[in-house]
Scaffold this active site. Structure first.
Site, PDB file in Angstrom:
ATOM      1  N   MET A  30     -20.271  43.925  27.182  1.00 20.89           N
ATOM      2  CA  MET A  30     -20.741  44.125  28.561  1.00 20.89           C
ATOM      3  C   MET A  30     -19.550  44.263  29.496  1.00 20.89           C
ATOM      4  O   MET A  30     -19.664  44.070  30.707  1.00 20.89           O
ATOM      5  CB  MET A  30     -21.629  42.958  28.985  1.00 20.89           C
ATOM      6  N   GLY A  31     -18.373  44.575  28.925  1.00 14.31           N
ATOM      7  CA  GLY A  31     -17.180  44.741  29.749  1.00 14.31           C
ATOM      8  C   GLY A  31     -16.571  43.411  30.137  1.00 14.31           C
ATOM      9  O   GLY A  31     -16.869  42.377  29.516  1.00 14.31           O
ATOM     10  N   HIS A  37     -13.133  39.791  22.846  1.00 17.17           N
ATOM     11  CA  HIS A  37     -13.551  41.170  22.532  1.00 17.17           C
ATOM     12  C   HIS A  37     -12.462  41.885  21.733  1.00 17.17           C
ATOM     13  O   HIS A  37     -12.734  42.629  20.802  1.00 17.17           O
ATOM     14  CB  HIS A  37     -13.799  41.957  23.817  1.00 17.17           C
ATOM     15  N   ASP A 150     -21.631  33.393  20.464  1.00 15.79           N
ATOM     16  CA  ASP A 150     -23.063  33.602  20.726  1.00 15.79           C
ATOM     17  C   ASP A 150     -23.822  33.460  19.412  1.00 15.79           C
ATOM     18  O   ASP A 150     -24.336  34.438  18.859  1.00 15.79           O
ATOM     19  CB  ASP A 150     -23.274  34.987  21.357  1.00 15.79           C
ATOM     20  N   SER A 185     -14.575  33.557  27.641  1.00 10.12           N
ATOM     21  CA  SER A 185     -15.828  34.126  28.115  1.00 10.12           C
ATOM     22  C   SER A 185     -15.545  34.907  29.388  1.00 10.12           C
ATOM     23  O   SER A 185     -14.690  34.509  30.188  1.00 10.12           O
ATOM     24  CB  SER A 185     -16.820  32.989  28.409  1.00 10.12           C
TER      25      SER A 185
END
Ligand code: PAF
Length: 285
Positions: A30-31, A37, A150, A185
Protein backbone atom coordinates in the site's frame (compact mmCIF):
# COMPACT_ATOMS: atom_id res chain seq x y z
CA UNK A 1 11.74 0.02 -14.24
CA UNK A 2 8.38 0.69 -15.87
CA UNK A 3 5.82 2.63 -13.85
CA UNK A 4 2.37 1.55 -14.98
CA UNK A 5 -0.99 2.83 -13.80
CA UNK A 6 -3.38 1.25 -16.30
CA UNK A 7 -4.58 -2.32 -15.89
CA UNK A 8 -4.54 -3.04 -19.66
CA UNK A 9 -0.93 -1.93 -19.92
CA UNK A 10 0.01 -4.06 -16.90
CA UNK A 11 -1.63 -7.13 -18.45
CA UNK A 12 0.13 -6.51 -21.77
CA UNK A 13 3.54 -6.29 -20.12
CA UNK A 14 3.18 -9.34 -17.88
CA UNK A 15 1.72 -11.42 -20.74
CA UNK A 16 4.86 -10.64 -22.74
CA UNK A 17 7.05 -11.93 -19.90
CA UNK A 18 4.83 -14.97 -19.27
CA UNK A 19 4.84 -15.80 -23.00
CA UNK A 20 8.63 -15.84 -22.87
CA UNK A 21 8.46 -18.42 -20.06
CA UNK A 22 9.59 -16.05 -17.29
CA UNK A 23 8.61 -16.49 -13.66
CA UNK A 24 6.84 -13.51 -12.11
CA UNK A 25 7.07 -12.46 -8.45
CA UNK A 26 4.38 -10.09 -7.15
CA UNK A 27 4.78 -7.96 -4.03
CA UNK A 28 1.47 -6.25 -3.14
CA UNK A 29 1.92 -3.10 -1.04
CA UNK A 30 0.00 0.00 0.00
CA UNK A 31 3.06 2.22 -0.43
CA UNK A 32 4.87 4.22 2.28
CA UNK A 33 7.54 1.62 1.72
CA UNK A 34 10.09 0.72 4.40
CA UNK A 35 12.73 -1.96 5.01
CA UNK A 36 10.00 -4.54 5.62
CA UNK A 37 8.70 -4.09 2.07
CA UNK A 38 12.26 -3.92 0.79
CA UNK A 39 13.01 -7.37 2.22
CA UNK A 40 9.98 -8.79 0.36
CA UNK A 41 11.09 -7.13 -2.88
CA UNK A 42 14.66 -8.37 -2.49
CA UNK A 43 13.46 -11.91 -1.90
CA UNK A 44 11.16 -11.68 -4.93
CA UNK A 45 14.12 -10.35 -6.95
CA UNK A 46 16.26 -13.36 -5.96
CA UNK A 47 13.56 -15.93 -6.75
CA UNK A 48 11.95 -14.67 -9.98
CA UNK A 49 12.87 -13.53 -13.48
CA UNK A 50 10.48 -10.60 -13.25
CA UNK A 51 9.37 -8.58 -10.21
CA UNK A 52 6.11 -6.63 -10.12
CA UNK A 53 5.36 -4.44 -7.08
CA UNK A 54 1.91 -2.92 -6.69
CA UNK A 55 1.63 0.35 -4.77
CA UNK A 56 -2.04 0.95 -4.08
CA UNK A 57 -3.70 2.34 -0.98
CA UNK A 58 -6.75 0.13 -1.14
CA UNK A 59 -9.77 2.02 0.26
CA UNK A 60 -12.00 -1.06 0.52
CA UNK A 61 -9.92 -2.58 3.33
CA UNK A 62 -10.13 0.49 5.59
CA UNK A 63 -13.04 0.29 7.98
CA UNK A 64 -11.82 3.52 9.59
CA UNK A 65 -11.94 6.60 7.34
CA UNK A 66 -9.52 8.53 9.55
CA UNK A 67 -6.94 5.73 9.24
CA UNK A 68 -7.23 5.94 5.43
CA UNK A 69 -7.05 9.74 5.46
CA UNK A 70 -3.90 9.83 7.61
CA UNK A 71 -2.15 6.83 6.01
CA UNK A 72 1.26 8.08 4.79
CA UNK A 73 1.54 8.63 1.03
CA UNK A 74 5.07 8.74 -0.38
CA UNK A 75 4.70 7.78 -4.06
CA UNK A 76 7.92 9.43 -5.31
CA UNK A 77 10.12 7.93 -2.60
CA UNK A 78 8.39 4.56 -3.16
CA UNK A 79 9.20 4.61 -6.88
CA UNK A 80 12.83 5.55 -6.16
CA UNK A 81 13.21 2.70 -3.66
CA UNK A 82 11.67 0.16 -6.07
CA UNK A 83 13.95 1.35 -8.87
CA UNK A 84 16.99 0.90 -6.61
CA UNK A 85 15.84 -2.65 -5.77
CA UNK A 86 15.82 -3.64 -9.46
CA UNK A 87 12.05 -3.98 -9.77
CA UNK A 88 10.79 -4.47 -13.35
CA UNK A 89 7.28 -3.06 -12.99
CA UNK A 90 5.90 -0.68 -10.36
CA UNK A 91 2.12 -0.84 -10.72
CA UNK A 92 0.75 2.42 -9.28
CA UNK A 93 -2.93 2.66 -10.25
CA UNK A 94 -5.62 5.07 -9.08
CA UNK A 95 -8.76 3.95 -7.24
CA UNK A 96 -10.72 4.34 -10.54
CA UNK A 97 -8.21 2.12 -12.38
CA UNK A 98 -8.75 -0.69 -9.87
CA UNK A 99 -12.43 -0.15 -9.13
CA UNK A 100 -14.09 1.22 -12.30
CA UNK A 101 -17.22 -0.29 -10.76
CA UNK A 102 -17.76 -0.86 -7.03
CA UNK A 103 -16.46 -4.27 -6.01
CA UNK A 104 -19.52 -5.96 -4.53
CA UNK A 105 -17.89 -9.35 -3.97
CA UNK A 106 -18.29 -10.81 -0.49
CA UNK A 107 -15.73 -13.38 0.62
CA UNK A 108 -16.85 -15.95 3.15
CA UNK A 109 -13.71 -17.54 4.51
CA UNK A 110 -15.02 -18.90 7.80
CA UNK A 111 -13.69 -18.63 11.37
CA UNK A 112 -10.13 -17.82 10.27
CA UNK A 113 -11.30 -14.40 9.02
CA UNK A 114 -13.76 -13.76 11.83
CA UNK A 115 -11.42 -13.60 14.84
CA UNK A 116 -8.90 -10.91 15.84
CA UNK A 117 -8.53 -8.34 12.99
CA UNK A 118 -11.67 -9.80 11.42
CA UNK A 119 -13.67 -9.10 14.59
CA UNK A 120 -12.12 -5.69 15.30
CA UNK A 121 -12.10 -4.33 11.74
CA UNK A 122 -15.36 -5.38 10.08
CA UNK A 123 -14.95 -5.59 6.30
CA UNK A 124 -11.16 -5.32 6.46
CA UNK A 125 -10.36 -8.81 5.20
CA UNK A 126 -13.11 -8.61 2.59
CA UNK A 127 -11.33 -5.55 1.19
CA UNK A 128 -7.95 -7.30 1.38
CA UNK A 129 -9.38 -10.27 -0.56
CA UNK A 130 -10.95 -7.93 -3.14
CA UNK A 131 -7.68 -6.19 -3.96
CA UNK A 132 -5.38 -9.20 -3.64
CA UNK A 133 -7.62 -11.37 -5.84
CA UNK A 134 -7.78 -8.57 -8.45
CA UNK A 135 -3.97 -8.29 -8.42
CA UNK A 136 -3.64 -12.06 -8.77
CA UNK A 137 -6.02 -11.99 -11.78
CA UNK A 138 -4.19 -9.05 -13.39
CA UNK A 139 -0.61 -10.26 -12.86
CA UNK A 140 -1.06 -14.07 -12.66
CA UNK A 141 2.15 -14.27 -10.65
CA UNK A 142 4.22 -17.41 -10.12
CA UNK A 143 4.78 -16.32 -6.51
CA UNK A 144 3.36 -13.62 -4.24
CA UNK A 145 5.19 -12.23 -1.20
CA UNK A 146 3.71 -11.22 2.17
CA UNK A 147 5.24 -10.23 5.52
CA UNK A 148 4.69 -12.32 8.65
CA UNK A 149 3.90 -9.24 10.73
CA UNK A 150 0.39 -9.55 9.28
CA UNK A 151 0.06 -13.14 10.45
CA UNK A 152 -3.70 -13.41 10.07
CA UNK A 153 -3.66 -11.71 6.66
CA UNK A 154 -1.46 -14.52 5.32
CA UNK A 155 -3.87 -17.18 6.63
CA UNK A 156 -6.83 -15.34 5.11
CA UNK A 157 -5.11 -14.97 1.72
CA UNK A 158 -4.20 -18.66 1.73
CA UNK A 159 -7.86 -19.52 2.41
CA UNK A 160 -8.97 -17.19 -0.40
CA UNK A 161 -6.48 -18.79 -2.82
CA UNK A 162 -7.83 -22.24 -1.94
CA UNK A 163 -11.43 -21.12 -2.34
CA UNK A 164 -10.88 -19.40 -5.71
CA UNK A 165 -8.35 -21.93 -7.03
CA UNK A 166 -5.48 -19.55 -7.84
CA UNK A 167 -2.38 -21.34 -9.05
CA UNK A 168 0.52 -19.60 -7.33
CA UNK A 169 2.91 -19.97 -4.44
CA UNK A 170 2.65 -17.76 -1.35
CA UNK A 171 6.05 -16.85 0.07
CA UNK A 172 6.11 -15.42 3.60
CA UNK A 173 8.99 -13.36 4.97
CA UNK A 174 9.96 -12.63 8.60
CA UNK A 175 8.90 -9.39 10.23
CA UNK A 176 11.61 -6.73 9.94
CA UNK A 177 12.18 -4.75 13.14
CA UNK A 178 13.76 -1.49 14.21
CA UNK A 179 16.95 -1.89 16.30
CA UNK A 180 14.82 -1.55 19.46
CA UNK A 181 12.45 -4.35 18.37
CA UNK A 182 9.47 -2.33 17.14
CA UNK A 183 8.00 -4.03 14.05
CA UNK A 184 8.53 -1.84 10.97
CA UNK A 185 5.23 -0.41 9.84
CA UNK A 186 4.13 2.41 7.57
CA UNK A 187 2.04 3.74 10.47
CA UNK A 188 5.09 4.14 12.78
CA UNK A 189 5.73 7.67 11.43
CA UNK A 190 2.48 8.68 13.14
CA UNK A 191 3.79 7.79 16.63
CA UNK A 192 4.58 10.82 18.80
CA UNK A 193 8.20 10.90 20.09
CA UNK A 194 7.08 9.80 23.58
CA UNK A 195 4.94 6.93 22.30
CA UNK A 196 7.67 5.89 19.83
CA UNK A 197 9.97 5.36 22.87
CA UNK A 198 7.40 3.14 24.60
CA UNK A 199 6.15 1.15 21.59
CA UNK A 200 9.12 -1.30 21.51
CA UNK A 201 7.76 -2.73 24.77
CA UNK A 202 5.20 -4.63 22.71
CA UNK A 203 7.83 -6.96 21.29
CA UNK A 204 9.88 -6.94 24.53
CA UNK A 205 6.87 -8.17 26.51
CA UNK A 206 5.95 -10.72 23.81
CA UNK A 207 9.52 -12.07 23.91
CA UNK A 208 9.54 -12.13 27.73
CA UNK A 209 6.27 -14.05 27.59
CA UNK A 210 8.13 -16.99 26.01
CA UNK A 211 9.95 -17.58 29.32
CA UNK A 212 6.84 -16.72 31.38
CA UNK A 213 4.86 -19.34 29.42
CA UNK A 214 7.26 -22.10 30.44
CA UNK A 215 5.77 -22.28 33.93
CA UNK A 216 2.38 -20.61 33.49
CA UNK A 217 -0.88 -21.54 31.82
CA UNK A 218 -2.14 -20.03 28.58
CA UNK A 219 -4.60 -17.89 30.52
CA UNK A 220 -1.96 -16.66 32.96
CA UNK A 221 0.40 -15.82 30.08
CA UNK A 222 -2.36 -14.00 28.23
CA UNK A 223 -3.32 -11.96 31.30
CA UNK A 224 0.32 -11.16 32.14
CA UNK A 225 1.04 -9.80 28.65
CA UNK A 226 -2.10 -7.68 28.64
CA UNK A 227 -1.57 -6.32 32.17
CA UNK A 228 2.14 -5.59 31.60
CA UNK A 229 1.44 -3.60 28.43
CA UNK A 230 -1.64 -1.85 29.79
CA UNK A 231 0.47 -0.63 32.72
CA UNK A 232 1.93 1.94 30.29
CA UNK A 233 -0.59 4.81 30.26
CA UNK A 234 0.07 5.37 26.53
CA UNK A 235 -0.82 1.78 25.63
CA UNK A 236 -4.12 0.00 25.33
CA UNK A 237 -4.21 -3.65 24.26
CA UNK A 238 -7.13 -4.17 21.89
CA UNK A 239 -6.73 -7.95 21.84
CA UNK A 240 -4.12 -10.58 22.54
CA UNK A 241 -4.99 -14.02 21.28
CA UNK A 242 -2.92 -17.10 22.01
CA UNK A 243 -4.11 -19.31 19.20
CA UNK A 244 -3.50 -22.23 16.90
CA UNK A 245 -1.08 -21.14 14.17
CA UNK A 246 -3.21 -22.70 11.42
CA UNK A 247 -6.85 -22.26 12.45
CA UNK A 248 -6.18 -19.04 14.45
CA UNK A 249 -8.75 -20.17 17.03
CA UNK A 250 -7.78 -19.53 20.68
CA UNK A 251 -6.17 -22.42 22.57
CA UNK A 252 -6.73 -23.11 26.26
CA UNK A 253 -3.67 -25.25 26.97
CA UNK A 254 -0.11 -25.41 25.66
CA UNK A 255 -0.53 -29.08 24.67
CA UNK A 256 -3.65 -28.37 22.61
CA UNK A 257 -1.66 -27.79 19.41
CA UNK A 258 1.92 -28.18 18.19
CA UNK A 259 1.74 -24.76 16.49
CA UNK A 260 0.84 -21.89 18.83
CA UNK A 261 1.24 -18.16 18.23
CA UNK A 262 0.29 -15.03 20.13
CA UNK A 263 -1.23 -12.26 18.01
CA UNK A 264 -1.59 -8.82 19.50
CA UNK A 265 -2.95 -5.40 18.61
CA UNK A 266 -2.09 -2.46 20.84
CA UNK A 267 -3.15 1.16 20.57
CA UNK A 268 0.01 3.22 21.15
CA UNK A 269 -1.52 6.65 21.58
CA UNK A 270 -3.91 6.66 18.63
CA UNK A 271 -1.75 4.43 16.40
CA UNK A 272 -2.77 0.80 16.09
CA UNK A 273 0.27 -1.50 16.17
CA UNK A 274 0.11 -5.20 15.45
CA UNK A 275 2.68 -7.87 16.21
CA UNK A 276 2.98 -11.58 16.95
CA UNK A 277 5.18 -14.18 18.61
CA UNK A 278 5.56 -17.91 18.06
CA UNK A 279 5.36 -20.13 21.17
CA UNK A 280 5.59 -23.51 19.37
CA UNK A 281 6.04 -24.47 15.74
CA UNK A 282 6.67 -27.84 14.12
CA UNK A 283 9.94 -27.99 12.20
CA UNK A 284 8.27 -28.92 8.91
CA UNK A 285 6.19 -25.69 8.76
O1 PAF B 1 -0.47 -5.79 3.79
C1 PAF B 1 -0.78 -4.82 3.06
O2 PAF B 1 -0.03 -3.87 2.91
C2 PAF B 1 -2.12 -4.85 2.36
O3 PAF B 1 -3.10 -5.43 3.15
C3 PAF B 1 -2.08 -5.52 0.98
C4 PAF B 1 -1.75 -7.00 1.07
C5 PAF B 1 -1.03 -4.83 0.11
C6 PAF B 1 -3.43 -5.38 0.28
O4 PAF B 1 -3.78 -4.05 0.11
Amino acid sequence: MKIISKVDELRKQVEKFRGAGKTIGLVPTMGALHEGHQSLVERARRENDVVVVSVFLNPTQFNNKEDLRTYPRTAEADAALLESCGVDIAFMPTVEDIYPEPDTRVFKLGPIAEVMEGAMRPGHFNGVCQIVSKLFMMVEPTRAYFGEKDFQQIAVIRAMIKQLGFNLEIVTCPCIREADGLAKSSRNVRLTPLVRKIAPNIYRVLRDSLAFAEDHTVEQTHDWVVATLNAYPEMDVEYFSICDGITLQPVNAWDESDYIVGCITVYCGDVREIDNITYKKPENL
